[in-house]
Motif scaffolding. Sequence first.
Motif, PDB file in Angstrom:
ATOM      1  N   ALA A  75      40.824  44.776  27.843  1.00 11.80           N
ATOM      2  CA  ALA A  75      41.269  44.347  29.176  1.00 11.80           C
ATOM      3  C   ALA A  75      42.239  43.171  29.056  1.00 11.80           C
ATOM      4  N   LEU A  76      41.957  42.237  28.150  1.00 12.80           N
ATOM      5  CA  LEU A  76      42.863  41.115  27.913  1.00 12.80           C
ATOM      6  C   LEU A  76      44.207  41.601  27.380  1.00 12.80           C
ATOM      7  N   GLY A  77      44.157  42.610  26.505  1.00 15.69           N
ATOM      8  CA  GLY A  77      45.403  43.178  25.995  1.00 15.69           C
ATOM      9  C   GLY A  77      46.221  43.810  27.107  1.00 15.69           C
ATOM     10  N   GLY A  78      45.542  44.533  28.013  1.00 16.11           N
ATOM     11  CA  GLY A  78      46.237  45.113  29.153  1.00 16.11           C
ATOM     12  C   GLY A  78      46.815  44.060  30.070  1.00 16.11           C
ATOM     13  N   TRP A  79      46.077  42.963  30.267  1.00 20.54           N
ATOM     14  CA  TRP A  79      46.559  41.862  31.106  1.00 20.54           C
ATOM     15  C   TRP A  79      47.758  41.180  30.440  1.00 20.54           C
ATOM     16  N   THR A  80      47.706  41.044  29.120  1.00 17.00           N
ATOM     17  CA  THR A  80      48.832  40.457  28.375  1.00 17.00           C
ATOM     18  C   THR A  80      50.084  41.300  28.529  1.00 17.00           C
ATOM     19  N   SER A  81      49.922  42.610  28.364  1.00 13.93           N
ATOM     20  CA  SER A  81      51.071  43.515  28.451  1.00 13.93           C
ATOM     21  C   SER A  81      51.620  43.589  29.870  1.00 13.93           C
ATOM     22  N   SER A  82      50.737  43.713  30.865  1.00 14.83           N
ATOM     23  CA  SER A  82      51.199  43.883  32.250  1.00 14.83           C
ATOM     24  C   SER A  82      51.856  42.624  32.811  1.00 14.83           C
ATOM     25  N   ASN A  83      51.569  41.462  32.193  1.00 11.78           N
ATOM     26  CA  ASN A  83      52.228  40.217  32.598  1.00 11.78           C
ATOM     27  C   ASN A  83      53.362  39.818  31.648  1.00 11.78           C
ATOM     28  N   TYR A  84      53.717  40.742  30.736  1.00  9.73           N
ATOM     29  CA  TYR A  84      54.833  40.524  29.813  1.00  9.73           C
ATOM     30  C   TYR A  84      54.654  39.211  29.038  1.00  9.73           C
ATOM     31  N   ALA A  85      53.432  39.046  28.502  1.00  9.79           N
ATOM     32  CA  ALA A  85      53.102  37.812  27.789  1.00  9.79           C
ATOM     33  C   ALA A  85      52.991  38.015  26.290  1.00  9.79           C
ATOM     34  N   ALA A  86      53.366  39.189  25.796  1.00 13.98           N
ATOM     35  CA  ALA A  86      53.153  39.505  24.391  1.00 13.98           C
ATOM     36  C   ALA A  86      54.005  38.665  23.440  1.00 13.98           C
ATOM     37  N   LEU A  87      55.124  38.137  23.922  1.00 15.15           N
ATOM     38  CA  LEU A  87      56.011  37.363  23.045  1.00 15.15           C
ATOM     39  C   LEU A  87      56.026  35.879  23.397  1.00 15.15           C
ATOM     40  N   MET A  88      54.996  35.408  24.074  1.00 13.37           N
ATOM     41  CA  MET A  88      54.950  33.992  24.465  1.00 13.37           C
ATOM     42  C   MET A  88      54.624  33.071  23.305  1.00 13.37           C
TER      43      MET A  88
END
Length: 344
Positions: A185-198
């Motif tokens: 769920a955290l991974g999905g939240w990371t992806s859906s908020n475009y936070a993967a490259l922060m």
Amino acid sequence: MKTINLVRLSLMLTLVVIMLGAYTRLADAGLGCPDWPGCYGQLTVPNEKHEIALAQALYPSLTVEANKAWLEMIHRYFAGTLGIAVFVITFRCLKEKSLSYGLPITLSLVIVFQALLGMWTVTMMLMPIVVMGHLLGGFTLFCLLNVLYWRLKDREEVEPQSISTSWSLKALSMATLVVVVLQIALGGWTSSNYAALMCTSLPVCQGDWMSHLDFATAFQLIQPAQESYEFGTLDYGARMTIHVTHRFGAVAVTLFTLTLIYQLFGQNRPRFTAAALKVSTLLLLQLMLGVSNVLFSLPLVIAVAHNVVAALLLVSILHVNYLLLTSANQSRTVNDLLDKESLR
């Protein structure tokens, strides 16, 4: 085709749909078609001049991007095929009365809700909570189909094995499953908020990252209304917080899973040893993919593989729980039969 073979086919199809969904999302093609279930009011992507003209008349503010639109529509075609397969499985299970009605009916309900989430993903312009829910729905469907497959397979076994296991191992296995679900769920939240490259460094984040933590904004599930949530609407601090939390979640998953693997190997039973080897392999692969996403700035192939392996790791740990639960039930059944024989 036997029902169990249809379930096998649906499992492979579900994995393809998960892969295509991840690819569509990560390729920024989630809004490749601005409507649902068609594309610009048509069943296929507008290609001919008159089709493009009609699309532009319906959506004058948009430009038809055929490559993104085809990604979205191919995903929908596969998802639609999967939906039909699931309905057939439900019908056959109910007709054959091979299992209780609960699981087959739940499968169909999940596929209907998953279709609604797919529609809302587009109509709500990639709202993060909906996108994350769509991801979790796909993983849920994959898990339920696996449980159905295991139950059908167990029915074909002449003499299912009865294994006595400790409650502590069952509790550890369940806790590991919960931690993995939360991490997905955290991974999905990371992806859906475009936070993967922060965060582009290891092991945590670059610079004075702790001063930017903003949990209140980062995990506000219902975000303020926007014209579109594509490419994210949160500021750096919130997105960085999501990313860092996902990394700490990976540490928790690793610790719980390694402990479970150790306990499974300690049982000295072939079924548990095989399950431990599978979980070990998938955990190692998932960690390598996660690190590669950071080191190589989220390559599309690696990012998609990270999603697929997450689904496989989830199912492998679910299988451990299934083995422990069914072993306990079989042990109770055997004991009940022995008790009845002794009373005769």
